[in-house]
Motif scaffolding. Structure first.
Motif, PDB file in Angstrom:
ATOM      1  N   VAL A  13      -2.721   5.021  -4.051  1.00  0.00           N
ATOM      2  CA  VAL A  13      -3.902   4.159  -3.987  1.00  0.00           C
ATOM      3  C   VAL A  13      -3.741   2.964  -4.920  1.00  0.00           C
ATOM      4  O   VAL A  13      -4.117   1.832  -4.581  1.00  0.00           O
ATOM      5  CB  VAL A  13      -5.166   4.962  -4.339  1.00  0.00           C
ATOM      6  N   ALA A  14      -3.146   3.200  -6.092  1.00  0.00           N
ATOM      7  CA  ALA A  14      -2.916   2.101  -7.036  1.00  0.00           C
ATOM      8  C   ALA A  14      -1.983   1.052  -6.440  1.00  0.00           C
ATOM      9  O   ALA A  14      -2.193  -0.154  -6.608  1.00  0.00           O
ATOM     10  CB  ALA A  14      -2.339   2.649  -8.344  1.00  0.00           C
ATOM     11  N   LEU A  15      -0.934   1.487  -5.726  1.00  0.00           N
ATOM     12  CA  LEU A  15      -0.021   0.550  -5.075  1.00  0.00           C
ATOM     13  C   LEU A  15      -0.731  -0.240  -3.977  1.00  0.00           C
ATOM     14  O   LEU A  15      -0.503  -1.446  -3.817  1.00  0.00           O
ATOM     15  CB  LEU A  15       1.178   1.303  -4.498  1.00  0.00           C
ATOM     16  N   CYS A  16      -1.586   0.441  -3.221  1.00  0.00           N
ATOM     17  CA  CYS A  16      -2.354  -0.263  -2.184  1.00  0.00           C
ATOM     18  C   CYS A  16      -3.259  -1.326  -2.798  1.00  0.00           C
ATOM     19  O   CYS A  16      -3.454  -2.403  -2.222  1.00  0.00           O
ATOM     20  CB  CYS A  16      -3.196   0.736  -1.392  1.00  0.00           C
ATOM     21  N   SER A  17      -3.810  -1.026  -3.975  1.00  0.00           N
ATOM     22  CA  SER A  17      -4.687  -1.990  -4.639  1.00  0.00           C
ATOM     23  C   SER A  17      -3.931  -3.247  -5.048  1.00  0.00           C
ATOM     24  O   SER A  17      -4.491  -4.347  -5.067  1.00  0.00           O
ATOM     25  CB  SER A  17      -5.355  -1.351  -5.861  1.00  0.00           C
TER      26      SER A  17
END
Length: 335
Positions: free
Chosen positions: A162-166
């Motif tokens: 999720v952090a990478l998607c952000s």
């Protein structure tokens, strides 16, 4: 203008640090308030912002020159594109804050700078001088030194994803804010007034499904307390300031400049974390803070001296001429 630029940046930093602290308190596990419905929270943020933009016009807080213009026109396709990218950004950022530690949340945001640099280089042909690149590297190293020792290795794989998607979605959202203002010749307040209702409505429609998938329940199942309601009110109020200041800053500067100087928020967030959640600032972290601040200052000076730092002229809407272009054409005709 310089005072306005500085004021927009300061407002963005203060409001961003405040909303991160409030949201962590609201969404954190007990003894925090454990409000896990991220999409509903984001919908309330944009609905509050939409209401504020309309109230501001009615009571005269909007700029006078904006009220005398024709209503802002942003094509539906642009609104849909921005809403999609921005929703992905805000949902992934708040989900990352909920699933991960504040430190991992901040470290992941370091990736927004290189991602944004690549996009600006590929799409706008922006040139980054060696001094600008060096300043970016120093800033990233400084923030890394501040954060790396606090990295929580028990963070889940889902949280890291999720952090990478952000990172990707936030980079796209920040680029679109400036691009749409220049392309459609609208101010920050006008663009926010157009897209905020669309974001609020779309997130509200998505919230039952997405919140159910992420939490296994609905927001109606949440047991409200007085403290949770106060925290929610503070979060929505801070969201208005964050949205307004972000649109103001991105309309004045490039997305990379916003990210580099915005890492002052990283230092502030970590200091707030130490103050309210305990901890000790080590010599390494203090050195990192100094490096980050020095890198931000160096980038600011380097970007001001770089003639190709702003791609605004390349984003000028088709068929429109600047005042300088018109004067040159008139001079040529007279000759």
């Amino acid at each position: 203008m310089a005072a306005g630029d500085a004021g927009a940046f300061v407002l963005n930093i203060i409001s961003s640090v405040f909303i991160i602290s409030v949201n962590k308190r609201l969404m954190g596990s007990p003894p925090n308030f454990n409000f896990r419905y991220v999409v509903t929270l984001n919908a309330l943020h944009y609905i509050t912002t939409s209401i504020w933009t309309r109230v501001a016009k009615v009571i005269g807080l909007a700029k006078q020159e904006e009220s005398s213009k024709a209503p802002a026109h942003v094509p539906l396709s642009s609104v849909v594109l921005f809403t999609t990218v921005s929703n992905a950004s805000i949902i992934s950022l708040n989900t990352s804050l909920m699933l991960n530690s504040i430190t991992l949340y901040q470290i992941a945001k370091l990736g927004i700078i290189p991602c944004t640099c690549c996009v600006e280089y590929l799409l706008y042909g922006r040139v980054f001088t060696s001094k600008m690149v060096l300043a970016i590297v120093v800033t990233l190293m400084g923030v890394g030194l501040v954060s790396i020792n606090e990295l929580n290795y028990s963070d889940s794989t889902l949280g890291v994803f999720v952090a990478l998607c952000s990172v990707v979605s936030s980079s796209g959202q920040q680029l679109l804010v400036r691009h749409l203002q220049l392309k459609h010749n609208v101010s920050a307040g006008q663009l926010l007034g157009v897209v905020a209702p669309a974001q609020g409505a779309s997130l509200l429609l998505l919230s039952p499904v997405l919140d159910k998938l992420s939490t296994g329940g609905y927001v109606t199942d949440y047991e409200w307390t007085q403290g949770a309601m106060v925290c929610m009110a503070l979060s929505c109020s801070a969201a208005v300031l964050v949205n307004v200041s972000q649109f103001l800053v991105l309309g004045r500067f490039t997305a990379v400049t916003y990210q580099v100087l915005g890492h002052a928020k990283t230092v502030c967030v970590l200091v707030v974390g130490y103050v309210f959640f305990g901890g000790v600032i080590t010599g390494q972290q203090l050195l990192g803070m100094v490096m980050a601040i020095a890198g931000m200052m160096a980038y600011s000076r380097a970007s001001q001296s770089a003639p190709a730092a702003k791609p605004a002229a390349q984003e000028k809407p088709a068929g429109e001429s600047s005042l300088e272009d018109l004067l040159q054409k008139n001079k040529a005709n007279n000759v």
